[in-house]
Every structure is written in structure tokens, then in C-alpha cells.
Design a protein around this motif. Structure first.
Motif, mmCIF file in Angstrom:
data_model
loop_
_atom_site.group_PDB
_atom_site.id
_atom_site.type_symbol
_atom_site.label_atom_id
_atom_site.label_comp_id
_atom_site.label_asym_id
_atom_site.label_seq_id
_atom_site.Cartn_x
_atom_site.Cartn_y
_atom_site.Cartn_z
ATOM 1 N N GLU A 100 1.079 3.965 -2.671
ATOM 2 C CA GLU A 100 0.383 5.259 -2.209
ATOM 3 C C GLU A 100 1.860 6.406 -3.108
ATOM 4 N N GLU A 145 0.663 -1.077 -0.248
ATOM 5 C CA GLU A 145 0.151 0.115 -0.406
ATOM 6 C C GLU A 145 0.806 1.161 -0.328
ATOM 7 N N ARG A 175 0.997 6.497 -6.703
ATOM 8 C CA ARG A 175 -0.478 7.932 -7.079
ATOM 9 C C ARG A 175 0.574 9.469 -6.923
#
Length: 446
Positions: free
Chosen positions: A327, A323, A330
């Protein structure tokens, strides 16, 4: 997690030897069956050819010395006395010669005499091979399927040896002698030949296999030892790599990162002693810029430390680490979608390798793909963990192979060393698909 000393590697199971011996035995049995079937076929051919040759000889002898000399004008005219004399002689020959049926033919296809009385006088078309015997003393023989028109009453016997012989009767007229022999003698001969050949052929092969078996076992054990050595070398290599990565991470953290962080915190103190006078504004700005640069560098180095030596990846920590990678991606632009279990069921060593695959793939998506979306899928397939990372970007440049990317090439080599694989290909619908297979039983320290 402390990696085990490669010197304590346990000896692998005897699966290699057992598998090799099992394959050897299976192939041996298959070879024996094939050889047995081949020997049976050869014996059948030898017995058949021998029976046909013997039937030809017996048919030619019976036609030339017994049947044909008894055929004259009276037989041709169906004189009862002449027919009775001919029949008596031929039936006696049938009784002592294993002959099942006899026919005498004219060149026109008319049956002069037959042990099956209803056929006498009937006319059938002679086959070309039989018609060619007219006017000669040659013979032909074959295994008859009894499917000809004149074989109606004989079909219950299923299979007979059929012999045709050319001959001349007492008046010099041409005729064709036909006899049917039982296949009982041929089958007995076939069994006799089979009993003589098969034990020698199969026995020789069995002896050869018994002699070769120790060599097969020895070769299998060599393969096992080679596999054991390969595993030890692999463990030593990955353990050394793991320790080296840990050392580099420790040195960076305890040295350069701490020094830069301390310098970053010292700069505000220095700035506090700079005069507020307008002529000192440049110095204050420079100190602030230096503080910001140091902050970015410290953050980058800490991120590099995570890349070099990932955090704990056991259980739910693996998804948390991925994750975090998502991130970071992103923040570079693409949206990242994850499809993976909440809790990793594989070992820490497998998790580390999977983490590196996702890390390298998402780095390429953020840097090169110009994608709007990326999809990460991690799942277990058989005894492997499959890691797939796809994007909807511009795909691979024309004429550029995935191997041209250094990071991917190094990752592919590392996976191959571990017994896995890496594939990079165009994604259906556009973009790129990276798929890695990681063995679920990696050695500790991979």
C-alpha cells in the motif's frame, strides 16, 4: 518473541560425519571396482601376450622341425602315400600339443594340407601380413575371430589362437605353416595371474583405506565442529543485531518520537494564545507549518520504526505486513500485485528476513524503477522460501550493476551470511527481477 541465548544452542546432528564417512566408503568401493577392473584387464593382456608369444614359439618350432621337412614334390602333387605320412605326423603333434587345426599354404594361397580334408587343394587370398612371411622364418600370432573364408568349419569354436610361420620344405620351396591353438591354456594362465595380482593390489588398497579411515572421521568431526562454531557465531551475530535494532526502535519510540509528538500537540495550544490581530498572522502561519512538519516527521519516524523492527509476522500477520508495504508503494505510483499464502507456514525468523527483502525491493521500485506495476511472489521451494519481486519499469541503468546499490549489497551480504542468496537481473519483457532464497531453517533471531 524472545530470541534464545546462543549459549544454549543444541549440538547439530551427526549428519556431517555420517555424510563424510558415507562418501568415503562409496568412493572407496568405486576405487576398488575400478582397480579390480583395471587389474583384470592387465591380467588379460599379460596372459594374452604370453599365450601369443608361446604360440609363436611352438608354431615356429613345429613348422621348421616337423611339418616343413616332410613336404616335398610328392606332397605338392598330392601323392596319397606322402599325404598319409605327413598327416599321421601332424595329427600326432596335434594330439600332444593342444593344436586344434593345422594348414600348410603355398605362396599362391593354395592349401597343401589341412586336418580338415575338404580344404586341401583350395585356393584363398593370403592376407598381407601372412603373405609377407613367404621366404622368411618369421611368425605372427593373433586371437582369431574365425571370420575368414577358410574358417567356415571352425567358427563353432568362437575363438582360437592363430599362428602363421614362414618356412621352407625339403626341396627349398617356400611355404606358410598355420596352426590354431585352444585358448583354454591362455584363460587358465589369465586366471592364475589374476589370482596372483588382484589380492595384492586390492589388499593393499583396503589396508590403506583402513589406515586412512580414522583420519577421515577426524576430519569430518573437525568440519562438524567448525560448522557448529559457525552456527553459534551466526546466532550470536544475528541475536546481537536483533537486540540492537530493538534497542534503537525502543529509544526512538520512547524518546524522539514521543517528544516530537508532544511538541506537535503543544503547538495548537501555543497558537491559541497568539493574538488574532493581523500583524500576528505570520506567527500563526509559522506555527501551523511547524505543526504539519512535525506531523510528517513523526509519521516518517514511526514508519522507520516499523522498518527497523517489523510488527508481529506470525501466521496471517506476515501477509498483512506485506500488504502494508504494498500500500505504501501504491501511494508512490506503481500498482502492486501479491501472490503469497494467506498464512505463513515458516518461522517468525524466516518471515522477518522475507519482510526485509520485500521491503527493500519495493522501496527500490518506488524510488528508482519508474514502473507502472510490481509483482510480489512468496512461496516455499524445497527447504527454502523464495521471494521474487518484479517490475515493468526502466530496468537497471546501462553499465550499473545491482551491487552498486548499497541497500541491495547489504541485503545480499546478510542473506549470504544466513546461507541464502540474492539475484537481481533484467526481467524478461522489461524491468527488473529480484529473487531471494531464504533457508527455511534459519536460527532464531535472524
Amino acid at each position: 518473541m524472545t530470541a534464545p541465548d546462543p549459549g544454549t544452542t543444541t549440538r547439530p546432528s551427526r549428519a556431517v560425519v555420517r555424510t563424510a564417512i558415507r562418501r568415503f566408503v562409496v568412493l572407496s568401493v568405486v576405487t576398488l571396482l575400478v582397480l579390480g577392473a583395471g587389474a583384470a584387464w592387465v591380467c588379460h593382456r599379460i596372459a594374452r601376450d604370453s599365450a601369443l608369444a608361446e604360440a609363436q614359439l611352438r608354431g615356429a618350432t613345429l613348422a621348421g622341425t616337423v611339418a616343413a621337412p616332410l613336404v616335398d614334390e610328392r606332397v605338392r602333387e598330392q601323392d596319397p602315400g606322402a599325404m598319409a605320412s605327413l598327416g599321421a605326423v601332424l595329427r600326432r603333434s596335434m594330439e600332444v600339443g593342444s593344436i586344434r587345426h593345422v594348414k600348410l599354404w603355398t605362396p599362391e594361397g593354395r592349401i597343401l594340407w589341412s586336418d580338415e580334408t575338404p580344404l586341401i587343394g583350395r585356393t584363398y587370398e593370403l592376407e598381407p601380413t601372412v603373405g609377407n612371411l613367404v621366404g622368411t622364418d618369421r611368425t605372427v600370432a593373433e586371437l582369431s575371430s574365425l571370420d575368414k573364408a577358410e574358417n567356415v568349419s571352425e567358427r563353432a569354436e568362437r575363438e582360437l589362437l592363430e599362428v602363421y610361420a614362414g618356412a621352407q620344405d625339403a626341396d627349398g620351396n617356400d611355404l606358410v605353416f598355420e596352426a590354431y591353438y585352444s585358448t583354454t591354456e591362455m584363460r587358465a594362465r589369465e586366471q592364475e595371474i589374476l589370482r596372483a595380482i588382484l589380492p595384492v593390489a586390492l589388499g593393499g588398497l583396503l589396508l590403506f583405506q583402513v589406515a586412512v579411515m580414522p583420519l577421515a572421521i577426524s576430519l569430518a568431526r573437525r568440519v562438524e565442529r567448525g560448522e557448529l562454531q559457525r552456527i553459534r557465531l551466526l546466532r550470536q551475530t544475528v541475536l546481537t543485531t536483533h537486540r540492537e535494532r530493538l534497542r534503537i526502535a525502543r529509544d526512538l519510540h520512547d524518546g524522539v518520537v514521543q517528544d516530537l509528538a508532544g511538541l506537535r500537540y503543544a503547538l495548537p495550544v501555543v497558537a491559541a494564545h497568539v493574538s488574532d490581530a493581523p500583524e500576528a498572522a505570520g506567527a500563526r502561519d509559522t506555527l501551523e507549518q511547524a505543526r504539519e512538519i512535525l506531523g510528517r516527521d513523526v509519521e516518517a519516524l514511526r514508519s522507520l520504526l516499523v522498518d527497523i523492527h517489523p510488527p508481529g509476522l506470525e501466521g496471517t500477520a506476515f501477509r498483512d505486513a506485506v500488504e502494508d508495504l504494498a500500500e505504501r508503494t501504491r501511494r508512490a505510483g506503481p500498482e502492486v500485485w501479491l501472490d503469497m499464502p494467506e498464512r505463513a507456514e515458516w518461522s517468525i525468523d524466516v518471515a522477518r528476513v522475507c519482510y526485509r527483502v520485500v521491503q527493500e525491493a519495493l522501496r527500490n521500485v518506488a524510488t528508482h524503477a519508474d514502473a507502472a506495476n510490481a509483482w510480489v511472489d512468496v512461496t516455499t521451494v524445497d527447504r527454502q522460501v523464495r521471494v521474487s519481486v518484479a517490475d515493468d519499469g526502466r530496468g537497471l541503468p546501462e553499465g550499473v550493476a545491482p551491487e552498486g546499490h548499497v541497500g541491495l549489497r547489504l541485503l545480499a551480504t546478510h542473506l549470504e551470511d544466513l546461507g541464502g542468496s540474492l539475484e537481481v537481473a533484467p526481467r524478461p519483457g522489461g524491468g527488473t527481477l529480484l529473487r531471494a532464497l531464504v533457508p527455511a531453517d534459519l536460527p532464531a533471531g535472524a
